[in-house]
Design a protein around this motif. Structure first.
Motif, mmCIF file in Angstrom:
data_model
loop_
_atom_site.group_PDB
_atom_site.id
_atom_site.type_symbol
_atom_site.label_atom_id
_atom_site.label_comp_id
_atom_site.label_asym_id
_atom_site.label_seq_id
_atom_site.Cartn_x
_atom_site.Cartn_y
_atom_site.Cartn_z
ATOM 1 N N ILE A 1 0.874 -0.998 0.329
ATOM 2 C CA ILE A 1 0.162 -0.460 -0.012
ATOM 3 C C ILE A 1 0.822 1.395 0.214
ATOM 4 O O ILE A 1 1.294 1.213 0.361
ATOM 5 C CB ILE A 1 -0.751 -0.241 1.252
ATOM 6 C CG1 ILE A 1 -2.021 -1.502 1.495
ATOM 7 C CG2 ILE A 1 -2.147 1.125 1.059
ATOM 8 C CD1 ILE A 1 -2.581 -1.428 2.873
ATOM 9 N N GLU A 2 0.773 1.861 -0.742
ATOM 10 C CA GLU A 2 1.132 3.656 -0.997
ATOM 11 C C GLU A 2 1.471 4.144 -0.062
ATOM 12 O O GLU A 2 -0.241 4.448 0.106
ATOM 13 C CB GLU A 2 1.315 3.773 -2.736
ATOM 14 C CG GLU A 2 1.478 3.001 -3.367
ATOM 15 C CD GLU A 2 1.122 1.751 -3.744
ATOM 16 O OE1 GLU A 2 0.230 1.909 -3.003
ATOM 17 O OE2 GLU A 2 2.097 0.834 -4.035
ATOM 18 N N VAL B 1 4.524 -4.657 4.086
ATOM 19 C CA VAL B 1 4.995 -3.738 4.696
ATOM 20 C C VAL B 1 3.847 -2.896 5.107
ATOM 21 O O VAL B 1 2.902 -2.098 3.951
ATOM 22 C CB VAL B 1 6.269 -2.701 4.247
ATOM 23 C CG1 VAL B 1 6.783 -1.600 5.227
ATOM 24 C CG2 VAL B 1 7.194 -3.550 3.713
ATOM 25 N N VAL B 2 3.656 -2.557 6.712
ATOM 26 C CA VAL B 2 2.724 -1.734 6.927
ATOM 27 C C VAL B 2 2.971 -0.555 6.475
ATOM 28 O O VAL B 2 4.616 0.123 7.878
ATOM 29 C CB VAL B 2 2.465 -2.072 8.864
ATOM 30 C CG1 VAL B 2 1.190 -1.126 8.680
ATOM 31 C CG2 VAL B 2 2.029 -3.429 8.372
ATOM 32 N N PRO B 3 2.783 0.574 5.756
ATOM 33 C CA PRO B 3 2.890 2.054 6.023
ATOM 34 C C PRO B 3 3.317 3.175 7.124
ATOM 35 O O PRO B 3 2.149 2.795 7.958
ATOM 36 C CB PRO B 3 2.426 2.665 4.528
ATOM 37 C CG PRO B 3 2.022 1.939 4.123
ATOM 38 C CD PRO B 3 1.691 0.656 5.067
ATOM 39 N N LYS B 4 3.775 3.254 7.316
ATOM 40 C CA LYS B 4 4.250 3.852 8.444
ATOM 41 C C LYS B 4 3.063 5.346 9.079
ATOM 42 O O LYS B 4 2.767 5.851 10.030
ATOM 43 C CB LYS B 4 5.378 4.624 8.669
ATOM 44 C CG LYS B 4 5.636 6.169 8.191
ATOM 45 C CD LYS B 4 6.927 6.217 8.607
ATOM 46 C CE LYS B 4 7.199 7.866 7.609
ATOM 47 N NZ LYS B 4 7.803 7.967 6.248
ATOM 48 N N GLY C 1 1.503 -11.068 6.212
ATOM 49 C CA GLY C 1 3.024 -11.828 6.691
ATOM 50 C C GLY C 1 4.038 -10.569 7.115
ATOM 51 O O GLY C 1 5.311 -11.335 7.094
ATOM 52 N N PHE C 2 4.203 -9.664 7.548
ATOM 53 C CA PHE C 2 5.068 -8.452 8.089
ATOM 54 C C PHE C 2 5.221 -8.693 9.020
ATOM 55 O O PHE C 2 5.487 -9.711 9.493
ATOM 56 C CB PHE C 2 4.234 -6.838 8.142
ATOM 57 C CG PHE C 2 3.500 -7.464 8.565
ATOM 58 C CD1 PHE C 2 3.204 -6.945 9.995
ATOM 59 C CD2 PHE C 2 2.167 -7.194 7.694
ATOM 60 C CE1 PHE C 2 2.200 -7.368 10.843
ATOM 61 C CE2 PHE C 2 0.824 -6.795 8.545
ATOM 62 C CZ PHE C 2 0.886 -6.720 9.766
ATOM 63 N N MET C 3 6.538 -8.182 8.854
ATOM 64 C CA MET C 3 7.784 -8.628 10.733
ATOM 65 C C MET C 3 7.284 -7.713 11.208
ATOM 66 O O MET C 3 8.146 -8.337 11.991
ATOM 67 C CB MET C 3 9.359 -9.357 9.631
ATOM 68 C CG MET C 3 8.734 -10.311 8.980
ATOM 69 S SD MET C 3 10.895 -10.677 8.391
ATOM 70 C CE MET C 3 11.486 -10.969 9.484
ATOM 71 N N GLU C 4 7.138 -6.670 11.371
ATOM 72 C CA GLU C 4 7.360 -5.354 12.161
ATOM 73 C C GLU C 4 6.106 -4.250 11.300
ATOM 74 O O GLU C 4 5.248 -4.748 10.422
ATOM 75 C CB GLU C 4 8.832 -4.762 12.290
ATOM 76 C CG GLU C 4 8.844 -4.232 11.134
ATOM 77 C CD GLU C 4 10.331 -3.377 11.261
ATOM 78 O OE1 GLU C 4 11.184 -3.310 11.555
ATOM 79 O OE2 GLU C 4 10.715 -2.313 9.615
ATOM 80 N N LEU C 5 5.854 -3.648 12.685
ATOM 81 C CA LEU C 5 4.332 -2.484 13.073
ATOM 82 C C LEU C 5 5.297 -1.503 12.749
ATOM 83 O O LEU C 5 6.344 -1.036 14.047
ATOM 84 C CB LEU C 5 3.558 -3.096 13.968
ATOM 85 C CG LEU C 5 2.681 -3.785 13.642
ATOM 86 C CD1 LEU C 5 1.485 -4.270 14.624
ATOM 87 C CD2 LEU C 5 1.922 -4.082 12.468
ATOM 88 N N PRO C 6 5.053 -0.623 12.080
ATOM 89 C CA PRO C 6 5.838 1.061 12.560
ATOM 90 C C PRO C 6 5.703 1.576 14.103
ATOM 91 O O PRO C 6 4.611 1.092 14.329
ATOM 92 C CB PRO C 6 5.075 1.896 11.286
ATOM 93 C CG PRO C 6 3.818 2.037 10.404
ATOM 94 C CD PRO C 6 4.513 -0.382 11.375
#
Length: 572
Positions: free
Chosen positions: A193-194, A216-219, A236-241
């Motif tokens: 997601i942009e 990836v979760v956008p910050k 499947g993301f490995m971290e959250l902002p």
């Protein structure tokens, strides 16, 4: 619909003026006048809306003409939503300053075109209360190269994207997304997601991006200050902002089955968070959870295995609003202490379903058995508990001391590795399901298991053991040899039993006769060679009710032949 929303706004303003005027709102110069003016305007709009909606209804019946009435009502709807946004921004700003420790005696400047205010205690607002058909819109992606765009109408508030299979910017324009309150995906795989698209959702309250293969979760998600509900499950993301920790208004956060998630945000600023779901995200440690005093739902608590700063049992101490179901994982971690378990104060939290899981992957698992058993005894639950599972406990030789003080218990699973005897579980009046497994030391199930002596000594009426038990399972009990018989002439035993399973109890010699007087409908005996011989005539067998009966039929088979469904043999 708009009238309902206006009334909700008025309730919020009332909360501001009554509950917070002496504290947070003193931070804002002239806020009393701002609140009074906004309240008057809202009441005027309410009166106009009532008249407008009446005219629209009459117009639809042919009593009034003029297409402009509907447009007028839509405009007023838009204004009411904008007012809601202003209130949200106002209150969030004060909450932000509080959390950042700004001196409460310092006045805040009010930016042009916006307001600021204190925390408000808003009643939960359900979609059913003011959701209309005209506000909902859904789009189905049919072609890989298709670019979609929301209609330009200001009335759309709730949007669902279906069957997307690529990045959002490739299929959906961010234009006209600014008024959305809900954005959700269904059966979509969007990968990424942009940031620009997330930024366009500036008024969104509900964001559901579950099961989208998001890497990836956008910050920028952390900048959606109106957000109440965020679901990022099954990704499947490995971290959250870290910025997600700034979502002051967030009430529900779902991170279910995020198996790769290692790093989560600091939750301590999310003081409005009420529901946190992290089931299956076993590698995630919840930072700052001890500060979430509004938390009502926590499906899993992951005890720390490698840090003394987060994930300790005492982090649950002040979460007195917890209720429903809780699974506590990795309780055998060497970082946990008996004092920490006592400080968790589980008995003050009205949990109805509790799992105490001691299984732990760490190599430094508690070696002293008494320490693990003491932790189990210290985790005494609320007396209203209905379902309990104790799994993987190796440091106890008996059940916890508080087990028999749970009068409402309906379902019980015991996996205590070195359990030597069973308590009088037959006295638990509401127990419906009992599963005992993986005990290495238990050799005999005696009459005390039925609780006969305790029942007969405390009551002059009919004696009933396990009065509501329906499902009973014993499995992987390597040393179990005897299930003691009892004279059931003056006692009713398990009068509701419908299912009995005995699995991998290789040394058990026989089942007690009183079982054949129960209303059993299903009997399963698997990987129990001695019992195979007793009830079928051969150790090596694989027989069900629908198969050919043994020849010759032995005495043991005659005892069980009345049961409608039978399975005897090795694993089915």
């Amino acid at each position: 619909m708009a009238e309902t929303l206006i009334n909700l706004l008025l309730e919020r303003l009332a909360s501001v003026t009554v509950n917070r005027i002496g504290r947070e709102l003193q931070l804002v110069i002239g806020v009393d006048d701002e609140v009074a003016n906004l309240s008057r305007n809202l009441r005027l709009i309410t009166n106009v809306l009532q008249d407008a909606e009446r005219q629209v209804t009459e117009a639809s019946m042919g009593e009034v003409t003029g297409a402009s009435v509907g447009d007028w009502l839509n405009e007023l709807n838009q204004v009411s939503h904008e007012m809601d946004d202003v209130l949200d921004e106002w209150c969030t700003e004060i909450l932000k300053h509080e959390q950042e420790g700004v001196n409460p005696t310092e006045a805040l400047e009010i930016p042009e075109g916006s307001n600021k205010g204190g925390i408000i205690e808003t009643a939960p607002r359900t979609k059913e209360k003011f959701l209309t058909k005209e506000e909902c819109f859904s789009m189905e992606v049919k072609g890989a190269d298709e670019m979609l765009e929301l209609p330009s109408s200001n009335s759309f508030r709730h949007f669902t994207l279906m069957f997307a299979s690529q990045g959002l910017s490739s299929i959906l324009s961010s234009q006209n997304c600014g008024n959305l309150r809900t954005f959700t995906t269904f059966a979509s795989t969007i990968y990424s997601i942009e940031p620009e698209f997330i930024t366009s959702l500036k008024r969104v309250r509900t964001l559901n991006l579950s099961s989208t293969a998001l890497g990836v979760v956008p910050k920028e998600v952390g900048e959606l200050l109106h957000l109440r509900y965020l679901d990022l499950s099954d990704n499947g993301f490995m971290e959250l902002p870290d910025k997600i920790g700034d979502l002051y208004n967030l009430q529900t956060l779902r991170l279910v089955r995020c198996y790769n998630l290692l790093k989560g945000p600091d939750l301590r600023k999310l003081i409005n968070l009420k529901h946190l779901y992290v089931q299956g995200s076993l590698r995630l440690e919840s930072k700052g959870i001890s500060r979430l005093k509004s938390l009502q739902t926590l499906d899993e608590f992951h005890v720390s295995e490698d840090t003394r700063e987060e994930g300790l049992l005492e982090d649950l101490e002040n979460l007195d609003k917890l209720q429903g179901a809780l699974s506590m994982q990795h309780l055998a971690s060497p970082l946990q202490t008996v004092s920490g378990a006592k400080r968790a104060r589980l008995n003050t939290k009205r949990l109805l379903h509790l799992e105490l899981n001691f299984r732990c992957d760490c190599r430094r698992r508690i070696r002293r058995g008494e320490a693990e058993g003491a932790i189990l005894n210290a985790l005494k639950p609320h007396p209203d508990l209905e379902s309990l599972s104790i799994l993987g406990c190796r440091g106890a030789t008996s059940t916890p001391t508080w087990l028999m003080s749970l009068p409402n218990l309906k379902r019980l699973t015991l996996y205590i590795r070195y359990l030597e005897d069973l308590p009088a579980l037959g006295t638990l009046s509401f127990l419906e399901s009992l599963d005992i497994k993986m005990t290495d030391k238990l050799q005999k199930v005696g009459v005390e298991f039925l609780g006969i002596n305790r029942i007969s000594s405390s009551s002059s009426s009919e004696v009933i053991s396990f009065p509501k038990l329906k499902h009973l399972t014993f499995s992987f009990m390597d040393e179990w040899k005897e299930w003691e018989e009892v004279d059931s002439q003056n006692i009713r035993i398990m009068p509701c039993l419908s299912s009995l399973e005995v699995r991998n109890c290789r040394k058990l010699k026989a089942l007690p006769e009183f079982l054949w007087k129960t209303p059993l409908k299903s009997l399963t005996i698997t990987s129990c060679p001695i019992l195979h011989s007793v009830y079928y005539g051969s150790e090596r067998c694989h027989w069900t009710t629908y198969g050919e009966k043994p020849a010759p039929i032995n005495e043991g088979f005659n005892k069980i032949s009345h049961i409608p469904e039978i399975r005897i043999g090795y694993e089915f």
